[in-house]
Write a protein that holds these residues in place. Sequence first.
Motif, PDB file in Angstrom:
ATOM      1  N   ARG A 294       0.868  -1.108   0.072  1.00 55.15           N
ATOM      2  CA  ARG A 294      -0.077  -0.101   0.098  1.00 55.15           C
ATOM      3  C   ARG A 294       0.809   1.254   0.108  1.00 55.15           C
ATOM      4  O   ARG A 294       0.501   2.342  -0.931  1.00 55.15           O
ATOM      5  CB  ARG A 294      -1.081  -0.088   1.119  1.00 55.15           C
ATOM      6  CG  ARG A 294      -1.870   1.085   1.334  1.00 55.15           C
ATOM      7  CD  ARG A 294      -2.777   0.893   2.407  1.00 55.15           C
ATOM      8  NE  ARG A 294      -2.296   0.732   3.829  1.00 55.15           N
ATOM      9  CZ  ARG A 294      -2.111  -0.412   4.256  1.00 55.15           C
ATOM     10  NH1 ARG A 294      -2.771  -1.454   3.865  1.00 55.15           N
ATOM     11  NH2 ARG A 294      -1.789  -0.631   5.482  1.00 55.15           N
ATOM     12  N   CYS A 297       2.810   1.462  -3.092  1.00 63.37           N
ATOM     13  CA  CYS A 297       1.873   1.439  -4.346  1.00 63.37           C
ATOM     14  C   CYS A 297       2.415   0.152  -5.599  1.00 63.37           C
ATOM     15  O   CYS A 297       2.549   0.283  -6.534  1.00 63.37           O
ATOM     16  CB  CYS A 297       1.770   2.861  -5.348  1.00 63.37           C
ATOM     17  SG  CYS A 297       1.145   3.854  -4.294  1.00 63.37           S
ATOM     18  N   LYS A 299       1.686  -3.453  -7.006  1.00 69.92           N
ATOM     19  CA  LYS A 299       0.328  -4.094  -7.213  1.00 69.92           C
ATOM     20  C   LYS A 299       0.854  -5.625  -7.443  1.00 69.92           C
ATOM     21  O   LYS A 299       1.863  -5.985  -7.660  1.00 69.92           O
ATOM     22  CB  LYS A 299      -0.146  -3.765  -8.627  1.00 69.92           C
ATOM     23  CG  LYS A 299      -0.816  -2.311  -8.358  1.00 69.92           C
ATOM     24  CD  LYS A 299      -1.250  -1.738  -9.869  1.00 69.92           C
ATOM     25  CE  LYS A 299      -1.911  -0.225  -9.829  1.00 69.92           C
ATOM     26  NZ  LYS A 299      -2.220   0.272 -11.053  1.00 69.92           N
TER      27      LYS A 299
END
Length: 299
Positions: A294, A297, A299
């Motif tokens: 998180r 960022c 993924k």
Amino acid sequence: MRYFFALLLLSWNFYGFGQQRKIIDVHFHTRSAGDYGPLPPPNPVTGKRPDAATNEAILNTNYGLLRQNHVVKAICSGTLKRNADFIVRDPERFISSLEFPDHQNNPLPDTFTFRKLIVDKKILVFGELGLQYEGRTLDESEYEPYLAICERYGIPVAVHTGIGPPETPYRGSPKFSIDAGRPSHLEPVLKKYPKLKLQMMHAGYPYLEETKAILTVYPQVYADISVINWVLPKAEFHVYLKALLTAGFGKRLMYGSDQMIWEDAIPLSIKNIESATFLSGRQKEDLFYNNAARFFCIK
């Protein structure tokens, strides 16, 4: 009977035994041969000297350690040149971060070059900033233009907090200051740059109350638990970690190894977290992966 053993195996993995969970290492160094002298010091905990003695051997050893321990992403703190060696090996696993000061005594790039490095995605994180070893703090005016650029482009800033190894001022860092590692020195920066993402390295140990104060007031700050998860006595580390969890920061603590040259540091740091009986399976997943994904960022 076969059904019983299947359930046993599921519970074995669920509760962390034989665990193969994904890990993000938010504090990993891309070190070179000679960074610690002609004869590297032994691991301060295990007493084992590193076996790798060349740049290639250090890369191979560290890469193998990450794969063996299911570290799927690692924030590379080092020179851009050395970071590139690791990134070429595995572009999906390594994320480049500009360390300052570094072991080659490179100056900070000028702000034009720094901005271009960010725009060109040559660096995605700024740090480790080991300013404490120079007796300096992040709120000094020299760093303001760099912090402004990081805030503008959403680049996380990773800064050393807490203390250093025994005899640090006598072993190559005569300007080292204990006071410069206090988390409270971060507050002027956070006030001036309210959108700046800041990684408080080593979770401010041993300044627990200041660490809790910063995390409480400034939600854009996350803390990594690197080095304290293997250098401290396990009981002391667990006390500090539990205090931060009890204070409500379980979603903002991140795993880091502070891996440098010792082959046994990463496994030990992971083991000391897995052995914390007060952590739930979900909390371990957050520490090892979710919180960092998180924050960075990923993924």
